[in-house]
Scaffold this motif. Structure first.
Motif, PDB file in Angstrom:
ATOM      1  N   GLY A 125      14.592  14.045  21.143  1.00 23.97           N
ATOM      2  CA  GLY A 125      13.990  12.776  21.516  1.00 23.97           C
ATOM      3  C   GLY A 125      13.431  12.758  22.922  1.00 23.97           C
ATOM      4  N   GLY A 158      15.894   7.123  26.552  1.00 29.94           N
ATOM      5  CA  GLY A 158      14.772   7.731  25.836  1.00 29.94           C
ATOM      6  C   GLY A 158      13.561   7.953  26.719  1.00 29.94           C
ATOM      7  N   GLY A 208      11.916  19.800  15.748  1.00 29.36           N
ATOM      8  CA  GLY A 208      11.087  18.592  15.812  1.00 29.36           C
ATOM      9  C   GLY A 208       9.774  18.772  15.080  1.00 29.36           C
ATOM     10  N   GLU A 225      16.538   9.343  15.147  1.00 30.10           N
ATOM     11  CA  GLU A 225      16.527   9.372  16.603  1.00 30.10           C
ATOM     12  C   GLU A 225      17.721   8.658  17.227  1.00 30.10           C
ATOM     13  N   LYS A 243      20.436  10.492  19.537  1.00 35.26           N
ATOM     14  CA  LYS A 243      20.547  10.089  20.940  1.00 35.26           C
ATOM     15  C   LYS A 243      21.983   9.757  21.317  1.00 35.26           C
ATOM     16  N   TYR A 285       7.763   9.664  16.022  1.00 33.71           N
ATOM     17  CA  TYR A 285       8.025  10.742  15.078  1.00 33.71           C
ATOM     18  C   TYR A 285       7.133  10.671  13.838  1.00 33.71           C
TER      19      TYR A 285
END
Length: 243
Positions: free
Chosen positions: A21, A90, A155, A168, A172, A232
């Protein structure tokens, strides 16, 4: 050899967590919509080797100052907690994916990735890791580079090729939790081994850090709760060129 292996595994795992991320993972995914995935990965590899070699050199160099060893280890430990909070917050791209080089896809990706990685979480994490494993700089570099290739390759594979959305929020929180745990372990070691605090003072110190960390986590999660992210959804885009 045992310490080298530990340095490799810890650094690879830490960078995989840090990169999930992260802005540079998003950048790799964005470039994979424009160029062949193989060329993107080559560009990422070359940029990572250069960038992380610089980070390892800096992290190893600062450990030479023995009088500042306690400060270095303390800051390195606290930095892992900071990286955990950074992970929860993020990252977003800021136009780095639009950089163009006349030298082709690999150079374009490499230059953009190198610039984006300067001062980024994974570079700073590499410096902190180098301060913890100054005896194994080469293995540390191999580890951080391996971690970067795994995270960015994953990814690209899931987000672009297979059109699967990476979970995500879950990643995270897990990544942040691991970073914060490492940070607390490091703070405990500094308090007991370097500063020779008693257990009572050490736990009081850790409790204070835990309180500040918990408040920061609560604030960041609250801030992110209602945000929607679409970084994404790269599989919706069409490849512009096969360069």
């Amino acid at each position: 050899m045992y310490l080298d292996l530990i340095a490799f595994l810890v650094s690879a795992g830490a960078v995989v967590l840090a990169e999930m991320g992260d802005k540079t993972q998003l950048l790799a995914m964005a470039f994979a919509t424009k160029y062949r995935a193989s060329k993107v990965m080559i560009g990422v590899f070359l940029a990572t080797i250069l960038n992380h070699a610089l980070a390892v050199a800096v992290g190893t160099y600062i450990t030479k100052f023995e009088s500042a060893e306690v400060w270095i280890q303390g800051i390195a430990s606290l930095s892992f907690i900071f990286f955990g909070l950074w992970t929860i917050r993020g990252d977003k791209l800021e136009g780095e994916e639009n950089r163009v080089s006349k030298y082709g896809a690999i150079a374009t990706v490499g230059i953009a990735f190198f610039i984006a990685e300067m001062g980024d979480k994974t570079q700073l994490a590499t410096i902190a890791l180098a301060a913890k494993f100054p005896e194994s700089p080469i293995w540390l570099l191999f580890g951080t580079t391996t971690g970067m290739m795994i995270a960015d390759g994953l990814g690209i594979l899931l987000g672009v090729i297979m059109c699967k959305r990476i979970p995500e929020r879950t990643i995270k929180l897990i990544s942040a939790g691991v970073f914060i745990l490492f940070g607390f372990i490091g703070c405990y070691e500094v308090g007991t081994n370097k500063l020779e605090f008693g257990y009572g003072l050490t736990f009081a110190w850790l409790a204070f850090i835990a309180l500040i960390t918990a408040l920061a986590v609560f604030y960041l999660i609250k801030q992110n709760k209602n945000q929607t992210v679409d970084e994404y959804q790269y599989c919706k885009r069409k490849h512009i060129t096969n360069d």
